[in-house]
Scaffold this motif. Structure first.
Motif, PDB file in Angstrom:
ATOM      1  N   ALA A 162       0.822  -1.210   0.000  1.00  0.00           N
ATOM      2  CA  ALA A 162       0.000   0.000   0.000  1.00  0.00           C
ATOM      3  C   ALA A 162       0.856   1.260   0.000  1.00  0.00           C
ATOM      4  N   LEU A 163       1.919   1.249   0.793  1.00  0.00           N
ATOM      5  CA  LEU A 163       2.810   2.411   0.838  1.00  0.00           C
ATOM      6  C   LEU A 163       3.507   2.616  -0.504  1.00  0.00           C
ATOM      7  N   SER A 164       3.914   1.528  -1.120  1.00  0.00           N
ATOM      8  CA  SER A 164       4.562   1.621  -2.428  1.00  0.00           C
ATOM      9  C   SER A 164       3.600   2.143  -3.488  1.00  0.00           C
ATOM     10  N   GLU A 165       2.382   1.638  -3.466  1.00  0.00           N
ATOM     11  CA  GLU A 165       1.387   2.091  -4.446  1.00  0.00           C
ATOM     12  C   GLU A 165       1.026   3.553  -4.213  1.00  0.00           C
ATOM     13  N   GLY A 166       0.806   3.925  -2.962  1.00  0.00           N
ATOM     14  CA  GLY A 166       0.469   5.308  -2.656  1.00  0.00           C
ATOM     15  C   GLY A 166       1.601   6.269  -2.954  1.00  0.00           C
ATOM     16  N   SER A 167       2.820   5.815  -2.802  1.00  0.00           N
ATOM     17  CA  SER A 167       3.980   6.679  -3.059  1.00  0.00           C
ATOM     18  C   SER A 167       4.090   7.063  -4.524  1.00  0.00           C
ATOM     19  N   GLN A 168       3.528   6.263  -5.388  1.00  0.00           N
ATOM     20  CA  GLN A 168       3.593   6.568  -6.808  1.00  0.00           C
ATOM     21  C   GLN A 168       2.703   7.745  -7.182  1.00  0.00           C
ATOM     22  N   TYR A 169       1.737   8.065  -6.345  1.00  0.00           N
ATOM     23  CA  TYR A 169       0.792   9.130  -6.647  1.00  0.00           C
ATOM     24  C   TYR A 169       1.079  10.431  -5.900  1.00  0.00           C
ATOM     25  N   CYS A 170       2.039  10.425  -5.001  1.00  0.00           N
ATOM     26  CA  CYS A 170       2.342  11.600  -4.189  1.00  0.00           C
ATOM     27  C   CYS A 170       3.810  11.963  -4.313  1.00  0.00           C
ATOM     28  N   PRO A 171       4.132  13.231  -4.120  1.00  0.00           N
ATOM     29  CA  PRO A 171       5.545  13.604  -4.061  1.00  0.00           C
ATOM     30  C   PRO A 171       6.239  12.944  -2.866  1.00  0.00           C
ATOM     31  N   ALA A 172       7.531  12.794  -2.954  1.00  0.00           N
ATOM     32  CA  ALA A 172       8.293  12.084  -1.924  1.00  0.00           C
ATOM     33  C   ALA A 172       8.150  12.741  -0.556  1.00  0.00           C
ATOM     34  N   GLY A 173       8.147  14.060  -0.503  1.00  0.00           N
ATOM     35  CA  GLY A 173       8.026  14.752   0.779  1.00  0.00           C
ATOM     36  C   GLY A 173       6.704  14.476   1.461  1.00  0.00           C
ATOM     37  N   VAL A 174       5.641  14.451   0.680  1.00  0.00           N
ATOM     38  CA  VAL A 174       4.322  14.175   1.242  1.00  0.00           C
ATOM     39  C   VAL A 174       4.255  12.739   1.736  1.00  0.00           C
TER      40      VAL A 174
END
Length: 108
Positions: free
Chosen positions: A45-57
């Protein structure tokens, strides 16, 4: 499990014994499997969500949510509340995360 055994044998960890695991290993294996599935789901889930948000967020949200859920689970499972120094450290972490997100936003 190897690390737990090593800690128990080194007498660093005093508040838990492995007697329950040695007498009935099936529930222990079950719990390890359940935790493995949960950790895998978390990572996916974290990997999938990280693809849609900037790294800082992503870093800010994951760190903040991990702290909050960790303290909630500590209170729910062990019946303890975080000490004042723990809460102060968590607040400083949140301030640091906010400052870093704000600085990254200004640089972009």
């Amino acid at each position: 499990i190897i690390c737990w055994v090593a800690l128990a044998e080194a007498e660093i960890m005093f508040d838990y014994t492995l007697d329950m695991v040695t007498t009935s290993p099936a529930p222990a294996v079950g719990w390890v499997c359940i935790l493995g599935i949960l950790f895998y789901g978390n990572a996916a889930a974290l990997s999938e969500g990280s693809q849609y948000c900037p790294a800082g967020v992503t870093a800010t949200v994951s760190t903040g949510s991990a702290m909050v859920t960790g303290y909630v689970m500590q209170a729910a499972l062990f019946g303890t509340t975080p000490s004042l120094i723990t809460v102060a450290g968590a607040l400083l972490m949140c301030v640091g995360m906010g400052a870093s997100a704000f600085a990254a936003r200004g640089a972009a």
